[in-house]
Design an enzyme around this catalytic site. Sequence first.
Site, PDB file in Angstrom:
ATOM      1  N   HIS A 325     -42.305  21.336  35.441  1.00 21.51           N
ATOM      2  CA  HIS A 325     -43.851  21.110  34.770  1.00 21.51           C
ATOM      3  C   HIS A 325     -44.070  21.195  33.211  1.00 21.51           C
ATOM      4  CE1 HIS A 325     -44.465  25.740  34.733  1.00 21.51           C
ATOM      5  NE2 HIS A 325     -43.914  25.508  36.431  1.00 21.51           N
ATOM      6  N   CYS A 343     -39.958  28.579  38.420  1.00 19.58           N
ATOM      7  CA  CYS A 343     -40.417  26.837  38.504  1.00 19.58           C
ATOM      8  C   CYS A 343     -39.478  26.575  36.724  1.00 19.58           C
ATOM      9  CB  CYS A 343     -41.170  26.289  37.574  1.00 19.58           C
ATOM     10  SG  CYS A 343     -43.041  26.504  38.921  1.00 19.58           S
TER      11      CYS A 343
END
Length: 417
Positions: A325, A343
Amino acid sequence: MSHAPRSWTVLSCSLLIASLGAGLTGCGEPQGNPLSSTPYDAAQQITFNGRPGSTDTDPEKPLEVRTTGQEARITDVIAADAAGRQVAGELSADGSRWHSTAPLAAGADYAVRVATEDASGAPGVRRLGFRTAPGQKKLKVTFGPEAGTYGVGQPLTAELSQRITDPKARAVVERALKVDSKPAVEGNWYWVDDNLLHYRPRSYWPARATIRAHSTLEGVKVGKGVYGAASTPLKLKTGDRIEAITDASSHYMTVKRNGKVINTIPVTTGKPGYSTRNGVKVVLGKEYFVRMRGTSIGIPTGTSDSYDLPVYYATRVTWSGEYVHAAPWSTGSQGYANVSHGCTGMSTGDAEWFFDTVREGDLVQVVGSWGDTMDPFGNGFGDWNVSWRKWRRGSALLADTEKQIDRVYAPRLRPQV
């Protein structure tokens, strides 16, 4: 007077269909005598445990055909359902009895052709029709994912409506789950648990392939009182082969299309204590906006590691919340250090490009991280982290073969002392 057995020839498929279908009306018996010119028709001495024309023959019991007199003998029996599935059977040496050796399907129409001869060798034929009673329990198969176009890493799934634990019943189910692809590739099913199977090829699907999955389980006996139900077939296609390989030690992601590098992106991955999982993952979906909170992964509010952030261009790779992301707050570390909570973060522009480039089923691999390897099942699709040998052992049809191979070759591979 005894009579020596006579040889007979198995009918071809086309002749079988014609022979079984001729003269049948629904489930009834053919009208008239097909050998009316024969003075003595041994076929008329046939008895049958499923009443001709019945609609409630018990599929749990073997189909049986017998002669009623010593002057008649059975030479051949062909039984098949409306789908063309032939019933395996065994004929006694003296030709007095034939019985099925495989289960009948539930709720199915059957046509039976019995060929006979009398003591002089004169042939006779009788055709019978009946329907089996519906099964008590229905086992339904639901294929996944939904029809559409996916990346080359997308496994197929088959969810069963009830648990199957018996190895023999599992083999029946797995044998009925068919997968075909163009171009063709080697692959097989893996029993994830008692009511879920995954299917994958030995390596990834070919780019721009067509994949079809369907079941032939309808009416087939799976276990005591359990029969297969109708299922909806599935058709998928694959797009280009898109692979994203993130090296957590060098802090860069390399993106390839059909083997050719199309982008190199500076990234940051999980910091110590939150290391990103190693291994191959599959894109599960894309979310333009996600609100990410530390409490979702067990970080108490108000602590030094807590966070509450609006996140854009989020590509999900695990159900527990691992994404690729946009992370504009960490651009100074991207390409240099790992500072995330697990992440893979990148600039907003790079994240938007990645979001627009990948689709569900594409491959996202992480190497060089201190994290554990992605779980094969339960947190997304980690199927590709299972070796091909182990994957074959997860099949009810291939497990024994793999064990035999291990018994033969494993001793040869042990170091000599």
